[in-house]
Design an enzyme around this catalytic site. Structure first.
Site, PDB file in Angstrom:
ATOM      1  N   ASP A  67       0.807  -1.224   0.000  1.00 59.50           N
ATOM      2  CA  ASP A  67       0.000   0.000   0.000  1.00 59.50           C
ATOM      3  C   ASP A  67       0.838   1.271   0.000  1.00 59.50           C
ATOM      4  O   ASP A  67       2.062   1.226   0.158  1.00 59.50           O
ATOM      5  CB  ASP A  67      -0.969  -0.012   1.197  1.00 59.50           C
ATOM      6  CG  ASP A  67      -0.293  -0.396   2.507  1.00 59.50           C
ATOM      7  OD1 ASP A  67       0.946  -0.411   2.557  1.00 59.50           O
ATOM      8  OD2 ASP A  67      -0.998  -0.681   3.478  1.00 59.50           O
ATOM      9  N   ASN A 136      -7.232  -2.365  14.622  1.00 62.28           N
ATOM     10  CA  ASN A 136      -8.634  -2.666  14.306  1.00 62.28           C
ATOM     11  C   ASN A 136      -8.780  -3.879  13.378  1.00 62.28           C
ATOM     12  O   ASN A 136      -9.836  -4.129  12.829  1.00 62.28           O
ATOM     13  CB  ASN A 136      -9.315  -1.449  13.669  1.00 62.28           C
ATOM     14  CG  ASN A 136      -8.693  -1.058  12.330  1.00 62.28           C
ATOM     15  OD1 ASN A 136      -7.743  -1.686  11.870  1.00 62.28           O
ATOM     16  ND2 ASN A 136      -9.227  -0.026  11.698  1.00 62.28           N
ATOM     17  N   HIS A 138      -7.109  -4.335  10.517  1.00 63.81           N
ATOM     18  CA  HIS A 138      -6.893  -4.123   9.080  1.00 63.81           C
ATOM     19  C   HIS A 138      -5.631  -4.840   8.606  1.00 63.81           C
ATOM     20  O   HIS A 138      -4.692  -5.046   9.375  1.00 63.81           O
ATOM     21  CB  HIS A 138      -6.907  -2.631   8.691  1.00 63.81           C
ATOM     22  CG  HIS A 138      -5.717  -1.822   9.071  1.00 63.81           C
ATOM     23  ND1 HIS A 138      -5.808  -0.642   9.759  1.00 63.81           N
ATOM     24  CD2 HIS A 138      -4.402  -1.973   8.821  1.00 63.81           C
ATOM     25  CE1 HIS A 138      -4.610  -0.116   9.930  1.00 63.81           C
ATOM     26  NE2 HIS A 138      -3.734  -0.915   9.368  1.00 63.81           N
ATOM     27  N   GLU A 143      -9.622  -1.728   5.483  1.00 61.42           N
ATOM     28  CA  GLU A 143     -10.220  -1.358   6.760  1.00 61.42           C
ATOM     29  C   GLU A 143     -11.525  -2.131   7.005  1.00 61.42           C
ATOM     30  O   GLU A 143     -12.176  -2.575   6.049  1.00 61.42           O
ATOM     31  CB  GLU A 143     -10.543   0.138   6.736  1.00 61.42           C
ATOM     32  CG  GLU A 143      -9.328   1.040   6.611  1.00 61.42           C
ATOM     33  CD  GLU A 143      -8.623   1.285   7.939  1.00 61.42           C
ATOM     34  OE1 GLU A 143      -8.598   0.376   8.792  1.00 61.42           O
ATOM     35  OE2 GLU A 143      -8.101   2.390   8.116  1.00 61.42           O
TER      36      GLU A 143
END
Ligand code: GLP
Length: 242
Positions: A67, A136, A138, A143
Site C-alpha cells: 500500500d 482494528n 486491518h 479497513e
C-alpha cells in the site's frame, strides 16, 4: 495457522528474517511481498544484516508492496516509498526495476489501481508475503467495512487508523485520509504469509484473530483463515503471555 511465540520483538524480528530467508533461498527468482508500519522494521534490519554478512543476495528477487498513502509525495519521509528505500532497499542489492510499490502519485487514481493489478497479475503468486495487523484488524489498508475489496483500490482510512498512524506525523491533521491498497484476493495470493504482531497494543487484535471462526469483513484479518499457510510470529506481549 502456525503460531510462533517469541520472548520479545528482537527475537520476533530474527525469527521472521530466518523464515523469509529460508523461503527465498529455495527459489531462483524469489517473489517477496512486503509491508510497512513499525512492526517489520526489525525484520528489515535483520535482512540487511543477512545481506551484509554475505548470507543472501536479493539480486534476483522481486518485491511487491501492499500500500501507499494518497496525497503525499513519494519523496516525503512519511510515504511508504520513502520508508521502503530508507529501511531496506537502499541497504541491499535489490534491482530497482524489480521493486513494485503502489503509486498514488498521478491524477487518475482509478488508473493507478488498474496498473497495480496488472503488475500483480504479471508477477503472480508471491513465495512469501510479510504482513502486519492494524489495531482494528486491518491488513494492508483494508479497513473494517461491510464489504472488502478483492483487488487494488483507493480506500478511506478509518479514524482509528488515522489516530494510530498519527505517531509518525507532526499532527493528526497531517495524516492522509486515503490510501491505495492491495485487495484481499491478492494479499492471499502468496504461498506463505508471515503475519507479525508485537506489543501489548496488538493483544486484542491477535486474540480476536485466533478466536475468529467466521470470516468477518469488520475484522479484515479474519480473511487470513482462508489461507492454508499462515505463520503468525508474535511476541509474548502481543500474545498476552507472561
Ligand atoms: C499500517 C499499514 C499496515 C500495517 C499496520 C500496522 O496502517 N498500512 O500494513 O500492518 O498499519 O502498523 P504497525 O506495525 O506500525 O503497528
Amino acid at each position: 495457522m502456525k503460531i510462533i511465540v517469541t520472548k520479545d520483538y528482537e527475537e520476533l524480528s530474527k525469527k521472521a528474517a530466518e523464515v523469509v530467508k529460508d523461503i527465498l533461498s529455495k527459489h531462483a527468482n524469489p517473489k517477496l511481498g512486503l509491508a510497512t508500519g513499525s512492526t517489520p522494521e526489525g525484520l528489515y534490519k535483520e535482512l540487511i544484516k543477512i545481506y551484509e554478512n554475505g548470507d543472501y543476495s536479493f539480486r534476483k528477487a522481486e518485491t511487491v508492496n501492499l500500500d501507499e498513502y494518497v496525497g503525499i509525495d513519494e519523496k516525503n519521509e512519511q510515504s511508504y516509498h520513502y520508508y521502503m528505500f530508507d529501511k531496506l532497499f537502499n541497504h541491499i542489492d535489490i534491482m530497482k526495476e524489480n521493486i513494485y510499490i503502489p503509486s498514488a502519485d498521478q491524477e487518475n487514481l482509478e488508473e493507478a489501481t488498474k496498473e497495480y493489478d496488472k503488475m500483480l497479475d504479471g508477477v503472480g503468486r508471491r513465495d512469501v508475503q510479510v504482513l502486519g495487523i492494524g489495531n482494528n484488524g486491518h491488513i494492508a489498508f483494508n479497513e473494517p467495512a461491510d464489504q472488502l475489496n478483492a483487488r487494488t483500490s483507493i480506500v478511506e482510512l478509518t479514524e482509528s487508523t488515522i489516530a494510530a498512524n498519527s505517531r509518525f506525523f507532526k499532527s493528526k491533521e497531517e495524516v492522509p485520509t486515503k490510501a491505495i491498497s492491495m485487495g484481499i484476493k491478492d494479499i492471499l495470493n502468496a504461498q506463505t504469509i508471515i503475519l507479525l504482531a508485537s506489543g501489548e497494543k496488538k493483544r486484542e487484535a491477535v486474540k480476536k484473530l485466533l478466536e475468529a471462526d467466521k470470516l468477518d469483513t469488520h475484522f479484515p484479518a479474519s480473511m487470513l483463515h482462508l489461507h492454508r499457510d499462515v505463520i503468525l510470529i508474535v511476541d509474548k506481549d502481543a500474545m498476552g503471555e507472561e
